[in-house]
Design a protein around this motif. Structure first.
Motif, short mmCIF file in Angstrom:
data_model
loop_
_atom_site.label_atom_id
_atom_site.label_comp_id
_atom_site.label_asym_id
_atom_site.label_seq_id
_atom_site.Cartn_x
_atom_site.Cartn_y
_atom_site.Cartn_z
N THR A 49 1.12 -1.37 -0.09
CA THR A 49 0.03 0.08 -0.07
C THR A 49 0.83 1.31 -0.07
O THR A 49 0.56 2.31 -0.76
N LEU A 139 -7.44 -2.27 3.98
CA LEU A 139 -8.42 -2.39 2.80
C LEU A 139 -9.03 -1.38 2.29
O LEU A 139 -8.99 -0.83 0.98
N SER A 140 -9.34 -0.43 3.17
CA SER A 140 -10.02 0.83 2.68
C SER A 140 -9.01 1.85 2.33
O SER A 140 -9.19 2.54 1.24
N THR A 142 -6.20 1.04 0.75
CA THR A 142 -5.63 0.58 -0.42
C THR A 142 -6.63 0.79 -1.49
O THR A 142 -6.33 1.24 -2.72
N LYS A 143 -7.84 0.74 -1.36
CA LYS A 143 -8.95 0.82 -2.24
C LYS A 143 -8.78 2.31 -2.82
O LYS A 143 -9.11 2.81 -3.92
N SER A 144 -8.75 2.97 -1.79
CA SER A 144 -8.93 4.58 -1.91
C SER A 144 -7.50 4.99 -2.84
O SER A 144 -7.86 5.81 -3.63
N ILE A 147 -8.19 4.00 -6.27
CA ILE A 147 -9.41 4.75 -7.01
C ILE A 147 -8.48 6.26 -7.35
O ILE A 147 -8.66 6.79 -8.36
#
Length: 205
Positions: A49, A139-140, A142-144, A147
């Motif tokens: 990340t 997880l949040s 990494t997703k951010s 995106i």
């Protein structure tokens, strides 16, 4: 008339869409399986990340744009960090509820002392329960990051802005937020990291 017409078996998928739904469920299970496999590898997850964030920052610096995306991403990470450092059950709210119960003449007596701990259990080790677990935090985040990195390839998200103001405002917001959080930690005497382990008396031969 079938029983499914009355909603007994839930909504029916048209025959044309069934292959697409099956493929979607298949890839969803594969994705969830791969994500679950990363749970034990904490260090490797955060290193990956951090690499994605470095790649995103390099993209922003080299392209000299997408500062709004970078600012929104930083604010979101700050909110995640704040939730990660906070306890799941706020001791200040528990004390307020206990005080309100006493003022209203409630039958229950308060079970916490001034430090927010159960009376008679101050010496007992209790692990810190986070408002946002570490895995969900990663997880949040990494997703951010993914995106934000994808958004940096679309010119529509490159809104002109004077970026030094955003940097100054973010650091000011970060300082105020962390100062408030540290004061909360000192007031209610909790540490968001389990450095202390429960002592074990006696030994096995």
């Amino acid at each position: 008339m079938n029983s499914s017409d009355f909603g007994g078996e839930g909504p029916q998928v048209p025959e044309v869409l069934k292959p697409l739904v099956a493929q979607y469920e298949k890839y969803t299970r594969m994705y969830q399986h791969q994500i679950d496999r990363t749970a034990p590898h904490t260090v490797n997850r955060w290193v990956a990340t951090a690499g994605l964030n470095a790649l995103f920052l390099l993209r922003v610096v080299m392209a000299e744009g997408w500062y709004i995306v970078c600012y929104a991403h930083a604010i979101y990470l700050l909110n995640l960090l704040l939730a990660f450092l906070q306890p799941k059950f706020d001791p200040s709210l528990e004390q307020d509820l206990a005080a309100t119960n006493i003022e209203e003449g409630g039958d229950e007596l308060p079970t916490t002392n001034e430090n927010g701990r159960d009376d008679g259990k101050d010496d007992e080790f209790r692990p810190f329960v986070r408002r946002l677990p570490e895995w969900q935090f990663w997880l949040s985040a990494t997703k951010s990051t993914v995106i934000s990195l994808v958004c940096s390839f679309f010119i529509a998200f490159d809104i002109p802005v004077y970026w030094p103001i955003l940097v100054m405002y973010f650091f000011a917001l970060f300082a105020i937020t962390m100062r408030r959080q540290i004061r909360h930690m000192i007031k209610y005497k909790y540490i968001p990291f389990d450095f202390v382990r429960k002592e074990k008396y006696g030994s096995r031969r």
